[in-house]
Design an enzyme around this catalytic site. Structure first.
Site, PDB file in Angstrom:
ATOM      1  N   PHE A  61      -0.337  16.610   3.285  1.00 58.27           N
ATOM      2  CA  PHE A  61      -0.891  15.900   2.126  1.00 58.27           C
ATOM      3  C   PHE A  61       0.236  15.784   1.110  1.00 58.27           C
ATOM      4  O   PHE A  61       0.782  16.776   0.639  1.00 58.27           O
ATOM      5  CB  PHE A  61      -2.096  16.624   1.524  1.00 58.27           C
ATOM      6  N   ASP A  86      -3.024   6.163   6.574  1.00 59.08           N
ATOM      7  CA  ASP A  86      -3.429   7.469   7.081  1.00 59.08           C
ATOM      8  C   ASP A  86      -4.342   7.224   8.296  1.00 59.08           C
ATOM      9  O   ASP A  86      -3.864   6.993   9.396  1.00 59.08           O
ATOM     10  CB  ASP A  86      -4.134   8.182   5.920  1.00 59.08           C
ATOM     11  N   ARG A 118       1.007  11.164  -9.792  1.00 60.20           N
ATOM     12  CA  ARG A 118       1.361   9.783  -9.454  1.00 60.20           C
ATOM     13  C   ARG A 118       2.702   9.386 -10.065  1.00 60.20           C
ATOM     14  O   ARG A 118       3.373   8.489  -9.580  1.00 60.20           O
ATOM     15  CB  ARG A 118       0.299   8.805  -9.985  1.00 60.20           C
ATOM     16  N   GLU A 171       0.849  -1.195   0.000  1.00 57.69           N
ATOM     17  CA  GLU A 171       0.000   0.000   0.000  1.00 57.69           C
ATOM     18  C   GLU A 171       0.883   1.242   0.000  1.00 57.69           C
ATOM     19  O   GLU A 171       2.007   1.215   0.513  1.00 57.69           O
ATOM     20  CB  GLU A 171      -0.900  -0.107   1.243  1.00 57.69           C
ATOM     21  N   ASP A 172       0.395   2.333  -0.575  1.00 56.93           N
ATOM     22  CA  ASP A 172       1.184   3.556  -0.632  1.00 56.93           C
ATOM     23  C   ASP A 172       1.354   4.217   0.736  1.00 56.93           C
ATOM     24  O   ASP A 172       2.443   4.545   1.156  1.00 56.93           O
ATOM     25  CB  ASP A 172       0.584   4.553  -1.648  1.00 56.93           C
TER      26      ASP A 172
HETATM   27  P1  IMP Z   1      -6.768   5.623   5.096  1.00 57.08           P
HETATM   28  O1  IMP Z   1      -7.883   4.658   4.924  1.00 57.08           O
HETATM   29  O2  IMP Z   1      -7.232   6.902   5.738  1.00 57.08           O
HETATM   30  O3  IMP Z   1      -5.571   5.044   5.826  1.00 57.08           O
HETATM   31  O4  IMP Z   1      -6.377   6.111   3.673  1.00 57.08           O
HETATM   32  C1  IMP Z   1      -5.560   5.469   2.854  1.00 57.08           C
HETATM   33  C2  IMP Z   1      -5.655   6.042   1.455  1.00 57.08           C
HETATM   34  O5  IMP Z   1      -5.915   7.451   1.433  1.00 57.08           O
HETATM   35  C3  IMP Z   1      -4.329   5.851   0.792  1.00 57.08           C
HETATM   36  O6  IMP Z   1      -4.246   4.594   0.162  1.00 57.08           O
HETATM   37  C4  IMP Z   1      -4.283   7.006  -0.178  1.00 57.08           C
HETATM   38  O7  IMP Z   1      -4.894   6.624  -1.381  1.00 57.08           O
HETATM   39  C5  IMP Z   1      -5.109   8.089   0.467  1.00 57.08           C
HETATM   40  N1  IMP Z   1      -4.239   9.099   1.123  1.00 57.08           N
HETATM   41  C6  IMP Z   1      -4.051   9.280   2.445  1.00 57.08           C
HETATM   42  N2  IMP Z   1      -3.178  10.271   2.682  1.00 57.08           N
HETATM   43  C7  IMP Z   1      -2.793  10.722   1.474  1.00 57.08           C
HETATM   44  C8  IMP Z   1      -1.858  11.755   1.042  1.00 57.08           C
HETATM   45  O8  IMP Z   1      -1.203  12.457   1.827  1.00 57.08           O
HETATM   46  N3  IMP Z   1      -1.728  11.913  -0.295  1.00 57.08           N
HETATM   47  C9  IMP Z   1      -2.412  11.162  -1.211  1.00 57.08           C
HETATM   48  N4  IMP Z   1      -3.279  10.202  -0.863  1.00 57.08           N
HETATM   49  C10 IMP Z   1      -3.462   9.976   0.482  1.00 57.08           C
END
Ligand code: IMP
Length: 171
Positions: free
Chosen positions: A147, A98, A160, A94-95
């Site tokens: 962000f 958050d 990307r 996963e990237d």
């Molecule tokens: P989570 O469910 O809140 O942990 O969100 C995960 C997803 O939100 C990641 O896979 C990203 O696609 C997106 N995301 C969260 N933070 C960022 C950021 O700083 N930049 C771009 N995408 C983000």
């Protein structure tokens, strides 16, 4: 845009993570990487280039409604895996983690498919934003609450393709 992590730093950390993943799977067992689209594509492609021939891979896509006003953790499957996970050593790639809601959902649905082991690799982690306590076995970099874009991560589908990670100004 301010560069947070340059290409060189990312590449050297990804190489370390690949070695760590290989070390944690000591037998000649297959290591099956599951890339979370779209953000995980660049991390995955660099990771596998540092790994041996026992690697296999697959792709999954989910859409998260966890941001903005709604943080219900509602996640929808957009593309499922091509093959089953039973008895396999699986790594979710996963990237960024958050709030942790997307990853929690993914771990739950993949664990239900009876893999031999299930681990998670995230290039980035923003611990200050976490809403659920999700286990991440491999973290590339821990960052502040910015962000960020690049290296797979987007803002409105852009950036990307950057080889580095940058902080989006105005966010
Ligand atoms: P989570 O469910 O809140 O942990 O969100 C995960 C997803 O939100 C990641 O896979 C990203 O696609 C997106 N995301 C969260 N933070 C960022 C950021 O700083 N930049 C771009 N995408 C983000």
């Amino acid at each position: 845009m301010e560069i947070l992590l340059d290409e060189k730093a990312i590449q050297s950390r990804v190489r370390e993570l690949a070695a760590e993943i290989e070390r944690d799977h000591p037998d000649d067992d297959e290591i099956h990487l599951v890339c979370v689209l779209k953000g995980g594509f660049m991390f995955m492609s660099d990771l596998v280039r540092h790994m041996g021939p026992r690697v296999t891979l697959d792709f999954i896509a989910v859409s998260s409604y966890a941001k903005g006003t709604k943080s219900s953790g509602e996640v929808r499957m957009l593309k499922d895996l091509d093959s089953g996970l039973e008895g396999r050593n699986v790594i979710i790639v996963e990237d960024i983690v958050d709030t942790g809601l997307t990853l929690t959902y993914l771990q739950e649905i993949l664990r239900a498919r009876s893999p031999k082991s299930l681990r998670t690799a995230c290039l980035l982690s923003k611990p200050s934003r976490r809403q659920v306590n999700v286990k991440v076995d491999y973290i590339g970099f821990t960052i502040e609450d910015h962000f960020v874009v690049g290296y797979g991560l987007d803002y409105a589908e852009k950036y990307r393709n950057l080889g580095h990670i940058a902080v989006l100004n105005g966010e």
